[in-house]
Design a protein around this motif. Sequence first.
Motif, PDB file in Angstrom:
ATOM      1  N   ALA A 157       0.709  -1.397   0.003  1.00 53.86           N
ATOM      2  CA  ALA A 157      -0.381  -0.022   0.176  1.00 53.86           C
ATOM      3  C   ALA A 157       0.978   1.504  -0.211  1.00 53.86           C
ATOM      4  CB  ALA A 157      -0.305   0.063   1.488  1.00 53.86           C
ATOM      5  N   ARG A 160       2.276   1.652  -3.572  1.00 53.67           N
ATOM      6  CA  ARG A 160       1.068   2.323  -4.833  1.00 53.67           C
ATOM      7  C   ARG A 160       1.267   3.745  -4.224  1.00 53.67           C
ATOM      8  NH1 ARG A 160      -1.914  -2.659  -2.675  1.00 53.67           N
ATOM      9  NH2 ARG A 160      -2.707  -1.202  -1.408  1.00 53.67           N
ATOM     10  N   PHE A 161       0.354   3.951  -2.620  1.00 50.62           N
ATOM     11  CA  PHE A 161       1.160   5.265  -2.807  1.00 50.62           C
ATOM     12  C   PHE A 161       1.694   6.228  -3.539  1.00 50.62           C
ATOM     13  CE2 PHE A 161       1.715   9.292   0.453  1.00 50.62           C
ATOM     14  CZ  PHE A 161       0.730   9.702   0.133  1.00 50.62           C
ATOM     15  N   ALA A 164       1.452   6.873  -6.681  1.00 50.00           N
ATOM     16  CA  ALA A 164       0.298   7.699  -7.254  1.00 50.00           C
ATOM     17  C   ALA A 164       0.889   9.040  -7.057  1.00 50.00           C
ATOM     18  CB  ALA A 164      -0.777   7.093  -6.648  1.00 50.00           C
ATOM     19  N   THR A 178      -5.328  10.288  -7.928  1.00 49.31           N
ATOM     20  CA  THR A 178      -4.888   8.805  -7.458  1.00 49.31           C
ATOM     21  C   THR A 178      -4.607   9.246  -6.448  1.00 49.31           C
ATOM     22  OG1 THR A 178      -3.609   7.904  -8.505  1.00 49.31           O
ATOM     23  CG2 THR A 178      -5.887   8.069  -8.805  1.00 49.31           C
ATOM     24  N   GLU A 182      -5.454   6.393  -2.326  1.00 48.34           N
ATOM     25  CA  GLU A 182      -3.880   5.747  -2.424  1.00 48.34           C
ATOM     26  C   GLU A 182      -3.793   5.479  -0.628  1.00 48.34           C
ATOM     27  OE1 GLU A 182      -3.027   2.923  -3.596  1.00 48.34           O
ATOM     28  OE2 GLU A 182      -4.665   3.604  -6.110  1.00 48.34           O
TER      29      GLU A 182
END
Length: 368
Positions: A157, A160-161, A164, A178, A182
Amino acid sequence: MQQKPTRLRRESGYWMRSFNAGRKENKRGKQKELHHISWRSAMSEKRLRELFSLTPKQKVRHWAGHDPWQGMRLDNKVQISMNAVLRDNDCHIIRMPLLMKPCFGQPTAYVRHGGSQPISHPRFGTVKSRCMRCLASDACERVAKARLSVTPDIKSAFVRFGQAGGSFGLKNPSVCPTAQREFDGLVSVIVSHGGFRSGNDTAALAELDSREVERKRREAENKRLARRKAIKRGYFTTEFLDLLEREREEREIQLVLASSWDGLPRNVGRIRNHSAQITADVWFVRECKRIRGEDVNPASIARALINKWPDIYPSSNFNSLRQRTKTDLARVDTLERFIVKGSSKPIWPRFDLAVALDELDLITPYTP
């Protein structure tokens, strides 16, 4: 002993004045400023207590906010090395030096506010952020990064952040649309994990308890000293007037008992109960005037008696009371000076303001 007339409690402006009355404007301003600083510090500590008392999950959500430090003033005097923080395998802090910063090691605080993220100040332009100025930032980042990789889900996670847009994307949603989604996903994963505990929370709460006790002790001491100073300047409190009234009653009773003794001066022996009351009243107002540095004479004493006990001393009797007061003042002097045969002390003790203030502190202390 005959029954005395009912005494109405009358705290007029003469007998009871505010502590602040008569003080210079600059002193009042300084006191207000000091009070404001004390109040602000107390509110900051209250906020710190709230944050240190949060559950691990609540901390994750709180430090994910836009301005999680609102309502706090944090000390930036403690520098912590990276090796001074002991963690277990789940990244819970077991031991570390006391640090009064509830944000330490919080992964969501680091992700959103940590690292090299200067902020724009309306007056000073671009300045270092709170995290950049923090002396414990290196150790904090090390703990936060370790927590962000403690499980595969949290690590994924976090990646992914970052892809983004990371913290930049949160500040620029039009560029990184996004990033917020995220980030919310990262917060949700950490909350599902349960958050992270720290032994520093318990130590910090104990420190706040100690500060609260000390703050209340200082406030009580300041109030006690202010009361003593005010009384010495003639601004009498209700408690001090009560003490003076007890002293007056004791002297009245002592005069009635002593009036039947042998070998007394003519102005003391065989005195009537009503005259003993008036003499004690004269002593009361005389002491008040002495403390305030006011003139003591029959006329001023008579006016003070009328002001203090108008139901007993009507203003219409001023002239006769003024003449009577001259005799009572002389009697008070005799009572405080004359020593009865076989005794080593006068019939009435002289009133000692310092001793009375010490007694007042014992009777009505300012307790934390």
